[in-house]
Motif scaffolding. Structure first.
Motif, short mmCIF file in Angstrom:
data_model
loop_
_atom_site.label_atom_id
_atom_site.label_comp_id
_atom_site.label_asym_id
_atom_site.label_seq_id
_atom_site.Cartn_x
_atom_site.Cartn_y
_atom_site.Cartn_z
N UNK A 113 35.55 40.46 32.76
CA UNK A 113 36.56 40.79 32.29
C UNK A 113 37.19 40.23 30.50
N UNK A 114 38.16 41.39 29.86
CA UNK A 114 38.78 40.14 28.95
C UNK A 114 40.41 40.81 29.37
N UNK A 115 40.59 39.94 28.70
CA UNK A 115 41.99 39.32 28.21
C UNK A 115 42.32 39.71 27.08
N UNK A 116 42.89 40.43 26.61
CA UNK A 116 44.02 41.43 25.49
C UNK A 116 45.96 41.18 25.36
N UNK A 117 46.05 41.10 23.79
CA UNK A 117 47.16 40.69 23.51
C UNK A 117 47.32 42.94 23.93
N UNK A 118 48.46 43.27 23.17
CA UNK A 118 49.08 44.49 23.49
C UNK A 118 48.19 44.99 22.05
N UNK A 119 48.52 44.08 20.99
CA UNK A 119 47.71 44.91 19.91
C UNK A 119 46.40 44.99 20.35
N UNK A 120 46.07 44.73 21.20
CA UNK A 120 44.49 45.08 21.42
C UNK A 120 43.51 43.80 20.74
N UNK A 121 43.94 42.69 20.46
CA UNK A 121 43.09 41.50 19.91
C UNK A 121 43.12 40.80 21.61
N UNK A 122 41.48 40.49 21.37
CA UNK A 122 41.36 40.02 22.36
C UNK A 122 41.56 38.50 22.29
N UNK A 123 42.01 37.91 23.51
CA UNK A 123 42.47 37.42 23.82
C UNK A 123 41.53 35.74 24.54
N UNK A 124 40.84 36.09 25.47
CA UNK A 124 40.09 35.73 26.32
C UNK A 124 38.87 36.66 26.83
N UNK A 125 37.43 35.60 27.46
CA UNK A 125 36.76 36.52 28.27
C UNK A 125 36.75 35.94 29.89
N UNK A 126 36.02 37.14 30.82
CA UNK A 126 34.89 36.20 32.13
C UNK A 126 34.24 37.28 32.45
N UNK A 127 33.28 35.88 33.21
CA UNK A 127 32.30 36.49 33.99
C UNK A 127 32.40 35.75 35.21
N UNK A 128 32.50 36.30 36.88
CA UNK A 128 32.19 34.83 37.56
C UNK A 128 31.39 35.95 39.15
N UNK A 129 31.58 35.49 39.50
CA UNK A 129 30.41 34.97 40.69
C UNK A 129 32.22 35.39 41.90
N UNK A 130 31.98 37.03 42.92
CA UNK A 130 32.86 36.88 43.59
C UNK A 130 32.54 37.55 44.72
N UNK A 131 32.77 36.37 45.83
CA UNK A 131 32.39 36.62 47.73
C UNK A 131 33.79 37.47 48.34
N UNK A 132 33.27 38.66 48.67
CA UNK A 132 33.75 39.76 49.41
C UNK A 132 34.19 39.19 50.48
N UNK A 133 35.36 38.89 51.34
CA UNK A 133 35.01 38.76 52.94
C UNK A 133 35.71 39.93 53.44
N UNK A 134 34.35 39.94 54.37
CA UNK A 134 34.51 41.06 55.39
C UNK A 134 35.04 40.31 56.65
N UNK A 135 35.69 42.12 56.87
CA UNK A 135 36.42 41.76 58.49
C UNK A 135 35.76 41.52 59.45
N UNK A 136 36.15 40.97 60.28
CA UNK A 136 35.05 39.71 61.48
C UNK A 136 34.44 41.57 62.54
N UNK A 137 33.02 41.36 62.83
CA UNK A 137 33.69 42.53 63.48
C UNK A 137 33.44 41.67 64.95
#
Length: 137
Positions: A113-137
């Motif tokens: 992901x990237x975060x930017x100001x309204x004028x389009x200037x780059x503020x920060x970048x992030x990379x992540x590992x995300x665990x998706x929680x599935x419904x219990x069966x």
């Protein structure tokens, strides 16, 4: 407004911290999410720019939201690991974040992901590992 966007906005209203920050999901796609955050004085640091923790929170929510778009039956997403690089200060009236899934699995997604100001200037970048929680069966 798409059903997915409406569902996401309703679901996010149940997250007190997200509501406190007034983060709004602007758009969703397959493996993508665009969010915004209004810049308010109480969210700034001693230099008058948006506090790094606020920026990381916006990025974190964008990352998880993008991952959930590929798992509509899931009950949530949890950040396992996130690395953030700050490029410049957040300023103006609104911050924007765009996230996209790089690689998706049954329960894990790798997202950036990237975060930017309204004028389009780059503020920060992030990379992540995300665990998706599935419904219990």
């Amino acid at each position: 407004m798409s059903d997915a966007l409406q569902y996401t906005r309703e679901y996010q209203k149940k997250i007190p911290f997200l509501s406190h920050l007034k983060i709004l999901t602007e758009d969703l796609g397959q493996g993508t999410a665009k969010l915004s955050l209004p810049v308010e004085p109480h969210l700034t640091n001693s230099m008058g720019t948006v506090h790094g923790g606020v920026i990381m929170s916006l990025l974190d929510i964008a990352l998880c939201t993008a991952a959930r778009t590929l798992h509509p039956g899931s009950i949530g997403a949890i950040t396992i690991d996130m690395s953030t690089s700050f490029i410049d200060g957040g300023s103006g009236t609104k911050l924007l974040a765009e996230a996209r899934v790089l690689k998706d699995g049954r329960t894990m997604s790798f997202v950036e992901a990237e975060a930017r100001n309204e004028d389009g200037s780059l503020v920060a970048k992030a990379i992540a590992t995300v665990r998706v929680r599935q419904k219990e069966k």
